[in-house]
Every structure is written in C-alpha cells, then in structure tokens.
Write an enzyme that holds these catalytic residues in place. Structure first.
Site, PDB file in Angstrom:
ATOM      1  N   SER A  86       1.197  -0.860   0.291  1.00 14.35           N
ATOM      2  CA  SER A  86       0.084  -0.306   0.226  1.00 14.35           C
ATOM      3  C   SER A  86       1.260   0.574  -0.357  1.00 14.35           C
ATOM      4  O   SER A  86       1.736   1.494   1.565  1.00 14.35           O
ATOM      5  CB  SER A  86      -1.130   0.526   1.675  1.00 14.35           C
ATOM      6  OG  SER A  86      -1.829   1.523   1.452  1.00 14.35           O
ATOM      7  N   SER A  87       0.928   1.984  -0.878  1.00 20.60           N
ATOM      8  CA  SER A  87       2.051   2.836  -1.257  1.00 20.60           C
ATOM      9  C   SER A  87       1.511   3.810  -0.253  1.00 20.60           C
ATOM     10  O   SER A  87       1.154   4.575   0.280  1.00 20.60           O
ATOM     11  CB  SER A  87       2.164   3.471  -2.890  1.00 20.60           C
ATOM     12  OG  SER A  87       1.898   2.475  -3.899  1.00 20.60           O
ATOM     13  N   GLN A  88       3.233   5.059  -0.063  1.00 17.29           N
ATOM     14  CA  GLN A  88       3.006   6.290   1.052  1.00 17.29           C
ATOM     15  C   GLN A  88       1.598   6.927  -0.093  1.00 17.29           C
ATOM     16  O   GLN A  88       1.589   7.930  -0.566  1.00 17.29           O
ATOM     17  CB  GLN A  88       4.120   7.132   0.618  1.00 17.29           C
ATOM     18  CG  GLN A  88       4.398   7.674   1.790  1.00 17.29           C
ATOM     19  CD  GLN A  88       5.710   8.675   2.058  1.00 17.29           C
ATOM     20  OE1 GLN A  88       6.198   7.608   1.452  1.00 17.29           O
ATOM     21  NE2 GLN A  88       5.746   9.377   2.703  1.00 17.29           N
TER      22      GLN A  88
END
Length: 384
Positions: A86-88
C-alpha cells in the site's frame, strides 16, 4: 485516534497537495485495504497482537508492504523481496495530481495492489469509470474484496499490465503503480487523447515519474518527482543480498579514480543520466559503521555476473576502485558521468521521452536531440 481524519491532518501539515482527492482520502478507510500482518520498514506488525500500532501504521504517511516474494512461503534465511504494498499516501496523491483527472474521465490503472488507489479513483469518478489490472490473480481478487468492503466496485481484473485493458478503451487517463523502463505502446493506443503517468526508470535510477500526453498515436512528456515504486513483476530483475551479487572478489581488478563516489551518489541529476547508460545495473551506497565518514559505492549488474566498488575516504582526491566480471561497471558509470558533464551537466528536467509504434526514445531539450546518440557519442557505454 488513528483514522482517515488523522491521516488528512498529517498530509496537510507536511504540505501535501490534496486538491479534489481530499474527500476520497477522508471517505475511504485505508485499514480495509490492509492484511492482518503488515511490514513498515523492517517492522512486522500483527493486527491481532498489536492492534493500536497496526492502526497507527494504517493511517500514517508511510508505505506498507503487504506481500513479499510473490506470496510464496519463505525460509528464515531467504531474501525477502517486497512484491506488493500500500503505497505512501502522499506519493499516491502526487501521482494523481500529475494525472490531472477530470470528473468525466475513464481511468485505466496498472497494478491494483491492495486496491486503495482504484478506490480513491472510484470514489471520486464513480466505480464504472475505473478499470484496474493486476498481474497477481490472488491480489486482484483481494483488491476487489477490499473495494467491496468500502462500498465501491471498480472493475479489477487479473492480467498483464503491459497490455493494458483494451476491452474498456478508450481511456482519458492511464496510471501505473509500478516502475517500468519502457512505456508500453498499448497504453498509448488505449488513451488516444489522454495522459499517462507512470513511475519510470531502469535498475540504476528508477526514481522518476514519466508524465506523457498522447496525440496522433504518439505520447510525449518529461520526468518529475522522486517516487520509489516496485518494478514491473513481468520484467523484474534479480535482487537479493549483497553477497548474492559479489563473487570472485580475489580476482577483481584494482584501479583508482578521481571521481568521488560520494559526490556521484548524492547527485540525482547525474544518477538519472548515468542510469540511461546503465539500465541493467543498480547502485548501492554503504556507509562505514563508524564516524570515519567513509563509504563504498557498489554497482551491481542485474545478471549477477559483474560488479564494481569505489571507496570514498574524506580528504583525499583519489579513490580505490575494484571491478570484476565481463563488464567494467565503474568504467561505464564514469564514462556516462563524463558524457553528462560534456552535455553541460543538464538537469533531469531537460530530458524528455517519446513513445510511438516504433518504440520509446529519449531526448534532451527537444525531441530532435536524441539523448542516447549524444551519450554514446561522448563515450558512455551501453546507453539505450
């Protein structure tokens, strides 16, 4: 309490541009898109064992690893390669801002991952306007379930992202959530009057967004930002421990250089242009574990056949170099650095990218100035 509101507060405090995505960030609960066990950096967090810490991570502006080694069971000593995350949130918002999505756009996303980015798109545009392609069928299925838990239903399909999803074309916007070293032409075909945003770069410097606009069968654009995304799974190079790439150390050739490895490692513009000449090797700066200020810059070929090291020591002007294998990777990097200097040390902002049915090419200042030819003419080896 950790919550979407707390995440929004954190994003505002650090100056992240929220724009039209603020309502989506507020409405879509990130926790619904995370598995029971997550990784933040080297910290492994179980929701069962540490529910508060798990929620804090969920609503922090951090990248969260949600899968390693493509979901395979891993041995205790096996290298753990992050393969989905889950990307920044701030980086996701940066990409969405570059995409310039309009309310009536249809969007093709490549790399569904947890499904959160598709959820933000679906919340703002409507689920029927979003298609997301995920190469891992298990992740695609879970991303669909995650969206359903959030009350959303973008179309999430298992497939090869490089082929896009022609069934839903045309699209006005195309966004990738993994790094590529070449923009696939199907993306251009499927957004004939649209915009493409993708993390871009080879092994040496994969830290750019390519932002391209499509007209008359050709996409053209430039580079910006410093995103760190996983590589395309279908073209992913070998990775592992440093020792997996180092061998025959006793057989290495030894020379010296006047090019400071520290200076090179800290100059993003230089690294970008060197990366054009060394797309199939990666660099790793390793500082000494003391207060000496010394460091070693490793350059390691993706095929694990060649390696090089350059040792930085403060207050000297000559630096020890070791190289092994069929390629002399430090020599290649130094030649590319020299070519960059001969071009006047251009910033990355002067570089551009074009994609057509004939392929991808890079240029500087204007499309007629072929960057690969200029690098090669000034002695850089292996430019693409």
């Amino acid at each position: 309490m950790p919550s979407p509101a707390a995440l929004l507060e954190s994003l505002r405090a650090q100056g992240t541009a929220l724009g039209p995505w603020e309502r989506s960030v507020a409405a879509v609960r990130r926790e619904l898109f995370l598995p029971e066990t997550i990784e933040v950096g080297e910290e492994l967090i179980s929701r069962t064992d540490s529910p508060q810490r798990w929620l804090e991570a969920a609503y922090s502006d951090v990248s969260i690893t949600t899968q390693v080694n493509d979901g395979r069971a891993s041995g205790p000593d096996e290298y753990r390669l992050p393969t989905s995350s889950s990307s920044q949130p701030s980086v996701m918002l940066e990409a969405l801002e570059l995409l310039e999505v309009q309310p009536t756009d249809r969007v093709l996303e490549l790399g569904a991952g947890t499904g959160l980015n598709a959820a933000w798109l679906a919340h703002r545009l409507g689920s029927d306007r979003v298609v997301s392609v995920e190469v891992d069928p298990a992740l695609a299925e879970q991303a669909g379930k995650n969206n359903a838990a959030a009350g959303l239903s973008p179309r999430i399909v298992a497939g090869h992202g490089g082929r896009g999803w022609p069934e839903g074309a045309p699209y006005q916007r195309v966004i990738a959530t993994y790094a590529v070293d070449e923009i696939p032409f199907p993306w251009v075909e499927q957004a004939p009057l649209g915009r493409i945003v993708s993390p871009w770069g080879g092994s040496f410097f994969p830290y750019s967004f390519a932002v391209l606009d499509v007209r008359e069968g050709r996409a053209e654009g430039r580079f910006t930002g410093f995103p760190a995304f996983m590589r395309s799974r279908t073209q992913r190079p070998k990775r592992g421990y440093l020792d997996d790439f180092l061998h025959h150390r006793q057989d290495a050739g030894h020379t010296a250089t006047s090019l400071s490895p520290l200076t090179l490692a800290q100059d993003a513009d230089a690294l970008f242009y060197i990366g054009l000449a060394l797309p199939d090797a990666w660099h790793l700066p390793v500082a000494a574990g003391d207060d000496s200020g010394e460091m070693t810059l490793w350059i390691l070929a993706d095929d694990q056949c060649s390696w090089a090291s350059a040792d930085y020591t403060p207050d000297t002007h000559q630096y020890a170099v070791a190289q092994y294998g069929p390629r002399r990777l430090w020599d290649e990097a130094e030649a590319a650095h020299g070519a960059w200097e001969a071009l006047g040390r251009p910033t990355r902002a002067r570089a551009g990218i074009s994609v057509s049915e004939r392929g991808q090419w890079l240029w500087i200042d204007e499309p007629e100035r072929d960057l690969s030819a200029l690098l090669l003419s000034r002695g850089a080896k292996g430019a693409t």
